[in-house]
Design a protein around this motif. Structure first.
Motif, PDB file in Angstrom:
ATOM      1  N   ILE A  16      -5.917   8.567   9.249  1.00 21.84           N
ATOM      2  CA  ILE A  16      -4.683   9.179   8.765  1.00 21.84           C
ATOM      3  C   ILE A  16      -3.632   9.252   9.870  1.00 21.84           C
ATOM      4  CG2 ILE A  16      -5.919  10.586   7.093  1.00 21.84           C
ATOM      5  CD1 ILE A  16      -5.441  13.003   8.882  1.00 21.84           C
ATOM      6  N   ASP A  17      -4.034   8.942  11.088  1.00 24.04           N
ATOM      7  CA  ASP A  17      -3.104   8.993  12.209  1.00 24.04           C
ATOM      8  C   ASP A  17      -2.658   7.599  12.642  1.00 24.04           C
ATOM      9  OD1 ASP A  17      -1.669  10.766  13.836  1.00 24.04           O
ATOM     10  OD2 ASP A  17      -2.901  10.236  15.552  1.00 24.04           O
ATOM     11  N   GLN A 101      -2.403  20.496   8.164  1.00 16.57           N
ATOM     12  CA  GLN A 101      -2.501  19.116   8.613  1.00 16.57           C
ATOM     13  C   GLN A 101      -1.663  18.199   7.731  1.00 16.57           C
ATOM     14  OE1 GLN A 101      -3.988  17.967  11.233  1.00 16.57           O
ATOM     15  NE2 GLN A 101      -4.156  15.761  10.919  1.00 16.57           N
ATOM     16  N   SER A 104       2.123  18.857   8.261  1.00 15.55           N
ATOM     17  CA  SER A 104       2.540  18.335   9.556  1.00 15.55           C
ATOM     18  C   SER A 104       2.655  16.823   9.534  1.00 15.55           C
ATOM     19  CB  SER A 104       1.533  18.776  10.623  1.00 15.55           C
ATOM     20  OG  SER A 104       1.840  18.190  11.867  1.00 15.55           O
ATOM     21  N   GLU A 105       1.680  16.140   8.943  1.00 13.38           N
ATOM     22  CA  GLU A 105       1.721  14.683   8.871  1.00 13.38           C
ATOM     23  C   GLU A 105       2.895  14.203   8.027  1.00 13.38           C
ATOM     24  OE1 GLU A 105      -0.296  12.135  10.305  1.00 13.38           O
ATOM     25  OE2 GLU A 105      -0.591  13.868  11.584  1.00 13.38           O
ATOM     26  N   TYR A 106       3.180  14.904   6.947  1.00 13.80           N
ATOM     27  CA  TYR A 106       4.292  14.504   6.082  1.00 13.80           C
ATOM     28  C   TYR A 106       5.618  14.622   6.826  1.00 13.80           C
ATOM     29  CZ  TYR A 106       7.552  14.232   2.226  1.00 13.80           C
ATOM     30  OH  TYR A 106       8.599  13.857   1.408  1.00 13.80           O
ATOM     31  N   ARG A 108       6.108  14.530   9.984  1.00  9.37           N
ATOM     32  CA  ARG A 108       6.155  13.613  11.115  1.00  9.37           C
ATOM     33  C   ARG A 108       6.358  12.168  10.688  1.00  9.37           C
ATOM     34  NH1 ARG A 108       2.564  10.654  14.218  1.00  9.37           N
ATOM     35  NH2 ARG A 108       0.855  11.153  12.816  1.00  9.37           N
ATOM     36  N   THR A 109       5.663  11.751   9.637  1.00 12.76           N
ATOM     37  CA  THR A 109       5.662  10.331   9.277  1.00 12.76           C
ATOM     38  C   THR A 109       6.591   9.970   8.133  1.00 12.76           C
ATOM     39  OG1 THR A 109       3.812  10.621   7.729  1.00 12.76           O
ATOM     40  CG2 THR A 109       3.270  10.136  10.032  1.00 12.76           C
TER      41      THR A 109
END
Length: 271
Positions: A16-17, A101, A104-106, A108-109
């Motif tokens: 996912i990263d 998590q 945060s990922e949303y 950021r990406t």
């Protein structure tokens, strides 16, 4: 019988990263504490010296000029939202599915690049002048000098140049210097004509955009966030199931003051 996993596989976290994104370019122009009016509107003071602002011949102060301060209201372009629902079973089985998590990922990406696309789109539309034509190593320096000349005429010095990879490559090819050590060789250009140079992915900078130069910082263009809210509800705190509900909302936009457009210059390949 259910299988119990005592050690969480790191492969999932790595997967996912895979998509990486740094801090937004727009953050450098973020202005906190803007004066808000109603809804998505912000109020900005502007000074006008009238149609004839030049000094006049001395006549014992009989000729009165004009100095007017007025407020111009700008409307932020975006009021957007995103909702995530994480099933309770997924949250239990996959630690990476935790609400913090995912949010945060949303941001950021997905949301970060979304902001940058809008920021550069606004800058492009607000530029005082826009050069056109394909950039090569033979004409890229002249294109950047055109931006510098516009800034100088407006009393501005320095600034930032956001370039596509192809345009930056042309600039690197136009320079004859290289820096080397026993372990590295580089011809990268970090600044040119007193302006910092940044490489920007073409999908963020805009289709056919070679570079956007900005001088004057937040006095020229401002990225403003009026509201950035995140609400998280656990099982039993909402009526959408037994999982975790996340609600996000952003009210934001970028504004260029009416008399600050000379601080932006753009160059495009496509006319």
């Amino acid at each position: 019988m259910a299988t119990s996993i005592t050690t969480f596989p790191t492969e999932y976290l790595d997967a996912i990263d895979e998509v990486l994104a740094g801090a937004t370019y727009a953050n450098a122009y973020n202005v906190a504490g803007a004066e808000f009016v109603n809804g998505r509107q912000v109020s900005v003071p502007e000074i006008s010296f009238g149609d004839s602002a030049d000094p006049v011949a001395y006549d014992r102060f009989q000729t009165e000029g004009e100095a007017t301060i007025k407020r111009t209201v700008y409307t932020l372009d975006h009021d957007v939202e995103k909702v995530f629902y994480v099933d309770a079973v997924d949250a239990q089985d996959e630690p990476a599915a935790a609400a913090t998590q995912i949010v945060s990922e949303y941001q950021r990406t997905v949301f970060g690049p979304y902001v940058d696309k809008d920021f550069f789109k606004k800058a492009l539309a607000s530029a005082k002048a826009t050069g056109t034509g394909a950039l090569t190593k033979d004409n890229v320096k002249a294109a950047i000098r055109a931006a510098r000349s516009q800034f100088t005429a407006a009393g501005l010095t320095g600034g930032n140049v956001y370039m596509s990879s192809d345009a930056l490559g042309a600039l690197e090819d136009a320079t004859s210097r290289e820096w080397a050590s026993d372990t590295a060789l580089t011809d990268s250009v970090g600044s040119y004509d007193g302006m910092a140079v940044y490489e920007v992915p073409s999908d963020l900078l805009g289709d056919g955009v070679n570079f956007i130069a900005i001088s004057g910082g937040t006095n020229t263009i401002r990225y403003i966030t009026k509201r950035a809210a995140a609400y998280q509800f656990g099982p039993g705190q909402h009526t959408s199931g037994d999982g975790y509900l996340n609600q996000l909302r952003w009210v934001f936009g970028s504004i260029v003051r009416n008399n600050k457009k000379p601080g932006i210059y753009a160059h495009k390949t496509a006319a």
